[in-house]
Scaffold this active site. Structure first.
Site, PDB file in Angstrom:
ATOM      1  CB  SER A  43      32.073  35.808  40.055  1.00  0.00           C
ATOM      2  OG  SER A  43      31.118  35.229  40.898  1.00  0.00           O
ATOM      3  CE  LYS A  86      34.533  31.615  37.686  1.00  0.00           C
ATOM      4  NZ  LYS A  86      33.685  32.804  37.916  1.00  0.00           N
ATOM      5  CB  SER A  88      32.535  31.949  41.461  1.00  0.00           C
ATOM      6  OG  SER A  88      32.291  32.556  40.195  1.00  0.00           O
TER       7      SER A  88
END
Length: 474
Positions: free
Chosen positions: A176, A76, A152
């Site tokens: 997230s 990520k 996210s």
């Protein structure tokens, strides 16, 4: 679907075993993963940056002999650096920042033999529960391309849900990991505070609300990755309790009979939608069938208090990160550096936030943690929805129209963000779908140090009610 490849039937744990046994070669696996990214990602937009040639060269040169040897992964793009790739945080302000060294999380994955293929799409600074930022453009849910993949960690979730890679890293500062796990039918565990080192990025007391881990299709993969990544560095501001055994072993143990507190609403909020509650009730029935005691309860926190405290802690860290970047660049903030929503937050937190405000937010975190901690002396775990609503269309949370964030964001994180504030571990289990066939997750939380208990319970649930590991058509 093309003829079955080991990536279609094996999770990361099984793939690592097949690689170690010589049943398949690491280059073949990595090439297949690259092929899937090239085939699927143009429509999904899950990948931020790739390093395919470097990855293949690393395979050919020989990989470390660890538990992930030869397993392809994605990272990520948010405070988890991959040396030589842009570390953007999803922001134009950081688009040209290219670190020379891996972050500690990535270093541990590499040391375990993982092959890093690139980084995944994130909203700017991870400040949105949907992955649709301006730097990379919207990431799309593979079950409905007009719907959100969550955020996210949306790019990581989509990459795993479509089989581009078996696992991908994620982080969770308000939900997230759990939010995109719920929206993509994945397993998502947010570890407790201090479980995974944030190095080299010290945020406020090393990140009191955010923690790194992963998104996976199976519980045992999550346990394996936590074994690879957990453990503090000397000097870390927080250190989680040492587990009594490897997480893989803890995940394989029977959880025993648990007392489960079932909550359908946050302490002072409205109940989740009917479709979400239907999945939650079925999950509670499943746990009861497995021998656990289900007791309805009300979570002991006030939503405005918990989300307000978390917003101050995240907002102060965000403002400090922007200021530090501007200092390095030697200039003032420009009009196009930040998206409209981020700009509003920056101007608010950089101009009006005081030291006492941050102190009060830390005190709020402790008070809420004590209250939920007391509940987790009454109950072994708490069972809630992950999200209050089913998967929304793209644009529901649009950072170019900040009013959409004010209108919807609080409800998206109504059940998840409190466990970031308190630091307690929580997971999302993919146990249902809405009328459109889009996934709905349920959340289970435990007290500090309770990751092993959550993994054990999740394994029991996974065996009793296996979930679909891949989005249809991929």
């Amino acid at each position: 679907m093309p003829s079955e490849h080991p990536l279609d039937r094996l999770d990361a744990t099984g793939l690592a075993a097949a690689l170690r046994a010589g049943e398949i070669g690491a280059r073949e696996v990595v090439e297949e993963s690259i092929s899937r990214i090239e085939r699927h990602d143009p429509a999904l937009n899950a990948i931020a940056h790739e390093r395919f040639e470097q990855a293949l060269a690393e395979v050919d040169a020989g990989l470390p002999d660890g538990p992930l040897r030869g397993v392809p992964v994605l990272i990520k793009d948010l405070y988890a650096d991959v040396a030589g790739l842009p570390s953007t945080r999803g922001s134009r302000l950081f688009a040209d920042l290219v670190p020379d060294e891996d972050s500690e999380l990535v270093r541990r994955y590499r040391a375990a033999g993982a092959v890093v293929l690139g980084t995944t799409n994130v909203p700017e600074f991870g400040l949105n529960a949907s992955t649709e930022g301006q730097l990379f453009g919207p990431c799309r849910n593979p079950r409905d391309l007009e719907c959100s993949p969550g955020g996210s960690s949306g790019g990581s979730a989509v990459a795993v849900a479509t089989g581009m890679v078996p696992v991908a890293t994620a982080s969770d500062g308000g939900g997230s990991i759990r939010i995109p796990a719920s929206m993509n039918g994945l397993f998502g565990l947010k570890p407790g505070r201090g479980r995974v080192s944030p190095a080299p990025y010290p945020s406020l007391l090393a990140g009191p609300v955010s923690v790194h881990h992963a998104l996976t299709t199976t519980v045992r993969d999550s346990a394996l990755l936590l074994d690879v990544s957990h453990g503090s560095l000397p000097g870390d501001a927080f250190a989680a309790p040492t587990p009594e055994a490897p997480f893989v072993e803890l995940a394989a143990r029977a959880p025993g009979r648990l007392r489960v507190g079932l909550a359908t609403a946050p302490g002072d909020g409205a109940e989740a939608s009917a479709e979400v509650l239907a999945v939650l009730r079925r999950a509670a029935d499943l746990l009861a069938d497995l021998g656990h005691e289900i007791v309805e309860t009300t979570l002991d926190y006030v939503l405005e208090e918990s989300q307000g405290g978390g917003a101050v802690l995240m907002g102060s860290g965000f403002a400090a990160a922007v200021d530090a970047r501007l200092a390095v660049l030697g200039r003032e903030l420009r009009e196009d550096d930040l998206e409209p929503f981020s700009r509003i937050l920056y101007e608010h937190y950089s101009s009006s936030l005081s030291g006492p405000d941050v102190t009060r937010a830390m005190e709020t975190a402790q008070r809420v943690g004590w209250r939920l901690g007391r509940q987790l002396r009454t109950y072994d775990v708490l069972l809630t929805p992950t999200l209050a609503e089913p998967v929304p269309p793209l644009g529901t949370l649009d950072t170019t129209r900040p009013e959409t964030i004010w209108e919807h964001a609080g409800r998206f994180a109504a059940f998840t963000s409190v466990f970031n504030l308190t630091g307690q571990p929580a997971m999302s289990l993919p146990l249902g779908n809405d009328a459109r066939g889009l996934p709905i997750g349920v959340q289970v939380a435990a007290d500090l140090g309770g990751e092993g208990l959550l993994l054990s319970l999740a394994t029991q649930v996974e065996q009793a009610a296996p979930w679909e590991r891949r989005a249809p058509g991929y």
